[in-house]
Design a protein around this motif. Structure first.
Motif, short mmCIF file in Angstrom:
data_model
loop_
_atom_site.label_atom_id
_atom_site.label_comp_id
_atom_site.label_asym_id
_atom_site.label_seq_id
_atom_site.Cartn_x
_atom_site.Cartn_y
_atom_site.Cartn_z
N ALA A 167 -24.74 57.55 -1.32
CA ALA A 167 -25.05 58.62 -2.27
C ALA A 167 -24.59 58.21 -3.67
CB ALA A 167 -24.36 59.92 -1.86
N LEU A 168 -25.51 58.17 -4.59
CA LEU A 168 -25.21 57.80 -5.97
C LEU A 168 -25.30 59.03 -6.86
CD1 LEU A 168 -24.79 55.51 -8.14
CD2 LEU A 168 -27.29 55.50 -8.38
N SER A 169 -24.15 59.43 -7.44
CA SER A 169 -24.15 60.49 -8.45
C SER A 169 -24.16 59.83 -9.82
CB SER A 169 -22.90 61.37 -8.31
OG SER A 169 -22.94 62.14 -7.13
N THR A 189 -17.21 53.55 -10.24
CA THR A 189 -16.34 53.86 -9.10
C THR A 189 -17.12 53.88 -7.80
OG1 THR A 189 -14.80 55.13 -10.47
CG2 THR A 189 -14.78 55.59 -8.11
N VAL A 190 -16.46 53.37 -6.75
CA VAL A 190 -16.99 53.44 -5.38
C VAL A 190 -16.00 54.23 -4.54
CG1 VAL A 190 -17.72 52.15 -3.34
CG2 VAL A 190 -18.17 51.23 -5.63
N THR A 191 -16.49 55.25 -3.86
CA THR A 191 -15.65 56.04 -2.97
C THR A 191 -16.21 55.95 -1.55
OG1 THR A 191 -14.71 58.24 -2.54
CG2 THR A 191 -16.94 58.17 -3.45
N ASN A 192 -15.33 56.07 -0.55
CA ASN A 192 -15.72 55.79 0.83
C ASN A 192 -15.33 56.94 1.76
OD1 ASN A 192 -16.50 54.56 3.20
ND2 ASN A 192 -14.71 53.21 3.33
N PRO A 193 -16.05 58.07 1.66
CA PRO A 193 -15.76 59.17 2.58
C PRO A 193 -16.12 58.83 4.02
CG PRO A 193 -17.74 59.66 1.35
CD PRO A 193 -17.17 58.40 0.75
N GLY A 194 -16.92 57.79 4.21
CA GLY A 194 -17.32 57.40 5.56
C GLY A 194 -16.17 56.95 6.43
N VAL A 195 -15.04 56.56 5.81
CA VAL A 195 -13.89 56.13 6.60
C VAL A 195 -13.35 57.27 7.46
CG1 VAL A 195 -12.14 56.66 4.87
CG2 VAL A 195 -11.76 54.78 6.46
N PHE A 196 -13.66 58.51 7.07
CA PHE A 196 -13.25 59.68 7.84
C PHE A 196 -14.36 60.20 8.74
CE2 PHE A 196 -10.87 59.72 3.83
CZ PHE A 196 -9.57 59.58 4.31
N GLY A 197 -15.51 59.53 8.71
CA GLY A 197 -16.62 59.94 9.57
C GLY A 197 -17.72 60.71 8.86
N GLY A 198 -17.56 60.97 7.55
CA GLY A 198 -18.59 61.72 6.82
C GLY A 198 -19.87 60.92 6.64
N LEU A 199 -21.01 61.56 6.84
CA LEU A 199 -22.29 60.88 6.66
C LEU A 199 -22.54 60.55 5.20
CD1 LEU A 199 -24.64 62.82 9.12
CD2 LEU A 199 -23.58 60.57 9.42
N PHE A 200 -22.37 61.52 4.33
CA PHE A 200 -22.44 61.29 2.88
C PHE A 200 -21.94 62.55 2.18
CE2 PHE A 200 -26.57 63.20 3.79
CZ PHE A 200 -26.72 64.12 2.77
N GLY A 201 -21.62 62.39 0.90
CA GLY A 201 -21.22 63.51 0.07
C GLY A 201 -21.92 63.40 -1.27
N THR A 202 -21.58 64.30 -2.18
CA THR A 202 -22.11 64.23 -3.55
C THR A 202 -20.91 64.08 -4.48
OG1 THR A 202 -22.11 66.65 -3.67
CG2 THR A 202 -24.17 65.58 -3.04
N GLY A 216 -33.78 59.45 -13.73
CA GLY A 216 -33.90 59.39 -12.28
C GLY A 216 -34.54 58.11 -11.79
N SER A 217 -35.51 57.61 -12.54
CA SER A 217 -36.18 56.37 -12.12
C SER A 217 -35.21 55.20 -12.11
CB SER A 217 -37.36 56.08 -13.04
OG SER A 217 -36.92 55.94 -14.38
N ASP A 218 -34.33 55.16 -13.12
CA ASP A 218 -33.34 54.07 -13.16
C ASP A 218 -32.36 54.18 -12.01
OD1 ASP A 218 -34.43 52.92 -15.44
OD2 ASP A 218 -33.24 54.16 -16.79
N ALA A 219 -31.96 55.40 -11.67
CA ALA A 219 -31.04 55.59 -10.55
C ALA A 219 -31.68 55.14 -9.24
CB ALA A 219 -30.62 57.06 -10.46
N GLU A 220 -32.95 55.46 -9.07
CA GLU A 220 -33.64 55.04 -7.85
C GLU A 220 -33.76 53.52 -7.78
OE1 GLU A 220 -34.29 57.23 -5.55
OE2 GLU A 220 -33.66 58.87 -6.85
N ALA A 248 -24.14 65.71 -16.76
CA ALA A 248 -25.25 66.36 -16.05
C ALA A 248 -25.41 65.65 -14.70
CB ALA A 248 -26.53 66.27 -16.87
N HIS A 249 -24.71 66.16 -13.68
CA HIS A 249 -24.64 65.48 -12.39
C HIS A 249 -25.95 65.59 -11.61
CE1 HIS A 249 -20.30 65.34 -13.01
NE2 HIS A 249 -20.17 64.63 -11.91
N VAL A 250 -26.40 64.45 -11.12
CA VAL A 250 -27.54 64.38 -10.19
C VAL A 250 -27.17 63.36 -9.12
CG1 VAL A 250 -30.00 63.91 -9.90
CG2 VAL A 250 -29.17 64.90 -12.05
N THR A 251 -27.54 63.63 -7.87
CA THR A 251 -27.20 62.72 -6.77
C THR A 251 -28.47 62.32 -6.02
OG1 THR A 251 -25.04 63.78 -6.51
CG2 THR A 251 -25.82 62.40 -4.69
N THR A 252 -28.60 61.04 -5.75
CA THR A 252 -29.69 60.53 -4.92
C THR A 252 -29.08 59.81 -3.72
OG1 THR A 252 -31.70 59.18 -4.88
CG2 THR A 252 -29.87 58.37 -6.21
N VAL A 253 -29.73 59.90 -2.57
CA VAL A 253 -29.18 59.38 -1.31
C VAL A 253 -30.18 58.40 -0.68
CG1 VAL A 253 -28.30 59.95 0.98
CG2 VAL A 253 -27.88 61.51 -0.94
#
Length: 418
Positions: free
Chosen positions: A387-389, A333-346, A397-401, A211-216
């Motif tokens: 961005a944390l999925s 896992t840690v992913t780094n889309p910022g290396v291509f200039g992306g602000l954030f993803g999900t 959600g409280s634990d993710a925050e 059940a995917h949820v993303t917080t930024v």
């Protein structure tokens, strides 16, 4: 009171109350079917003197009534019984076990023919339901809600039905595939590589599983940037590898995982497995796909150890030199889309893990800050979106925050040993 006693008394009581000669014939056994006949006879004997003192006309009326009662199967005992006699035959289970129905049960069972038909088809005892209609009657919505709730099933039946529905859903999902598209005249058709097919299957499976949820969060990386600039040259000379932002992020993540171990867990049926080792997966983009090598026991490594491990795995991934065990066993896992200039993803969770952190581009932006005296000012800071999925099946959600807020606190403090 006297009239009610006469009406409800069986023939045996009339025989006691009648004048001496001649004695009335013994009534048939069917005239006293009720279990209360013994009690009624005793009470009749206690009141014999009162009854015998009545005028002969009253006695004749009583005798005639008893003779009529003998000819009938039974007399009408009371007002409540007359209501029960006028009511339709009891439905399935209503007033069962040969007992008389209470007023409350009568109200519930006196429902519409449609409700009674539904109850009969499903084998439901209407008297068990709490009706919302007039005088507590069971309505169509009441019985349909009862059926849909599964309350009519035994625990074994409910579990079996739930498992059957789950299995049917699981079987139906993989079969649902996009429609086959046909290429037009000048379109180019390319067969998926083995890696691409595996990535596609893994991503779709993950979306169906978790059940995917993303917080930024926006994090100020200015202190990390200054620390990195100060030690970049010396670090390269001492370790033989370059110093990037990622080792600092890796270490902050491992510290946060130790504080919030649910992010280093896996789901196994109805159980949660908390992994002892923190094995960080780091997504590496390749020209022919994507691969996630794993830094084993990342929480035991220093900044320099994390930097060497990350750079080594990334280089060998691009050269196709990774071993099978180096891409297995990840717990976060840690992913780094910022290396291509992306602000954030999900980002999509890397199964069987329960969370993944995406790091956006670290770039200078204006930020409103405040002096110790409370005066606001605008400063140029190195900022990034994180961005944390997470899997909402086991992570609230409280634990993710709290988790991402703690990562933010660690990075903005910049207290790392290089």
């Amino acid at each position: 009171g006297g009239d009610q006693a006469k009406t409800s008394a069986p023939a045996s009581q009339a025989a006691v109350a009648a004048p001496t000669p001649p004695p009335p014939p013994t009534p048939p056994a069917a005239a006293a079917p009720q279990p209360q006949a013994t009690q009624q006879t005793a009470s009749g004997q206690q009141g014999a003197s009162t009854t015998s003192s009545q005028p002969p006309s009253s006695t004749a009326v009583t005798a005639q009534a008893e003779e009529a009662a003998a000819r009938q199967t039974s007399s009408t005992p009371a007002a409540a019984t007359s209501v029960a006699a006028a009511a339709p035959p009891p439905q399935i289970g209503a007033g069962g076990n040969g007992r008389e129905q209470t007023v409350e049960e009568l109200r519930r069972t006196r429902s519409s023919p449609l409700v009674r038909n539904i109850a009969r088809e499903h084998g439901i005892d209407i008297s068990r339901l709490e009706g919302t209609g007039a005088s507590g009657r069971v309505t169509k919505n009441d019985i349909l809600s009862f059926i849909e709730s599964g309350a009519m099933m035994s625990p074994q039946e409910a579990m079996k039905a739930g498992q059957t529905a789950q299995d049917a859903s699981a079987q139906a999902s993989p079969q649902a595939s996009p429609a086959v598209m046909h290429a037009a005249g000048e379109d180019r058709v390319e067969q998926m590589s083995v890696m691409r097919r595996k990535i596609a299957d893994h991503m779709v499976m993950s979306r169906r599983t978790s059940a995917h949820v993303t917080t930024v969060y926006e994090i100020d990386m200015t202190r990390i940037a200054k620390l990195r600039d100060e030690h970049r040259s010396s670090f390269q000379e001492r370790t033989g590898t370059k110093l990037t932002f990622m080792p600092f992020i890796f270490q902050a993540v491992t510290i946060a995982i130790r504080k919030f171990p649910i992010f280093n867990a896996q789901v196994s049926g109805e159980q949660i497995i908390y992994k002892r080792d923190i094995n960080l997966g780091m997504a590496v983009a390749l020209d022919w796909g994507l691969i996630v090598p794993v830094i084993k026991r990342a929480d035991d490594l220093s900044i320099s150890g994390l930097a060497r491990a990350a750079n080594d795995l990334a280089d060998r991934a691009r050269n196709k030199q990774l071993k099978p065990d180096e891409v297995a066993g990840g717990t976060f896992t840690v992913t780094n889309p910022g290396v291509f200039g992306g602000l954030f993803g999900t980002p999509i969770i890397n199964q069987p893990q329960v969370a993944i952190l995406g790091v956006g581009a670290i770039e200078k932006r204006p930020k409103v800050m405040a002096t110790p005296e409370g005066d606001d000012f605008i400063a140029i800071r190195s900022m990034a979106f994180f961005a944390l999925s997470f899997d909402h099946r086991i992570i609230d959600g409280s634990d993710a925050e709290k988790f991402l807020a703690y990562v933010k606190q660690l990075l903005e403090a910049g207290q790392f040993t290089v």
